[in-house]
Design a protein around this motif. Structure first.
Motif: not given
Length: 276
Positions: A65-76
């Motif tokens: 969860h932490f990684g997916s949020e931190r590395l999410s694309p611009p605009g997310h």
């Protein structure tokens, strides 16, 4: 259930879980309502003794969860909304899961958008760990750093470092760290008292460090006295020497004086770079 049979059950369950995940992948954006079991106590009762296994699963889920949020694309819009609930579940299922407490606190304290920017939750998690393992000085050290880095509460940070330093097995650099933190936060009298105690230590390096820090505190008093004369009398006093005999220099950021970079006392506590 015999240990071998239990291991087979766990392995079968893990394989089945992965099969389900492959068939129905997790949604791209987590929401709080998607954490189906939010009560750690209820989850603990439902696991029938497989707490440690489930704690590992939830810890991995927290990392994902932490990684997916931190590395999410611009605009997310990064929410990190499940991070604390997942860490809370993990550490309730396994109260001795040190990595979850320590790294979880780092994740929670990370400023947004690299993290949720929730030092309050980092503190809550570490205090939960301290309640579970009161003798673990590492949790107090981490707690002190949360107060220091994220809340800039030097007094509480120093008190926490000092508390950690008195615990069995704690490294002897925690007391100097507490003293430096007090000085950075303007608590010079308390810092001086602590350094004076450390100046009597058995370790030569600790005595030398204490004498250096005490001399730095003397220099800071000279700086304050110079600024006070200029402010109260409206004159610019002659440039004094620091306790090592090196002239102070004007700090363009404050208009006062500060330690020169060629001085043996540089840098002072809180002085991150030489004046330009």
């Amino acid at each position: 259930m015999k240990p071998a049979i239990g291991a087979v059950v766990c392995l079968t369950g893990a394989v089945s879980l992965h099969a389900v995940q492959d068939r129905w992948p997790a949604p791209a954006v987590d929401r709080p309502e998607l954490l189906y079991v939010r009560s750690p106590a209820a989850m603990k009762r439902a696991l029938l003794g497989y707490d440690a296994f489930a704690a590992d699963v939830y810890w991995i889920r927290a990392l994902q969860h932490f990684g997916s949020e931190r590395l999410s694309p611009p605009g997310h819009v990064r929410t990190y909304s499940l991070l604390y609930p997942l860490l809370d579940l993990t550490t309730t299922l396994d109260p001795y899961f040190s990595i979850a407490y320590r790294f979880g606190a780092i994740f929670l304290g990370e400023p947004y958008p690299g993290g949720p920017g929730r030092p309050d939750l980092a503190i809550a998690l570490l205090k939960k760990g301290i309640a579970a393992q009161p003798g673990k000085w590492q949790y107090l050290q981490d707690l002190g750093f949360v107060y220091y880095w994220h809340l800039r509460d030097h007094k509480t940070a120093a008190a926490t470092f000092q508390q950690a330093s008195g615990m069995p097995g704690a490294p002897n650099w925690l007391q100097p760290l507490a003293a430096v933190t007090l000085a950075e936060g303007g608590q010079r009298d308390a810092s001086r008292a602590l350094w004076q105690q450390l100046a009597k230590a058995d370790e030569p390096w600790l005595r030398d460090s204490a004498h250096l820090r005490l001399t730095q505190l003397d220099a800071m008093e000279i700086m304050d006295a110079w600024s006070r004369v200029r402010r109260e009398r409206g004159i610019t006093p002659p440039m004094p020497l620091d306790p090592t005999g090196t002239p102070f220099v004007i700090d363009p950021a404050t208009g006062g004086i500060t330690i020169a970079r060629e001085s043996k006392l540089f840098p002072l506590p809180g002085q991150l770079q030489p004046p330009r």
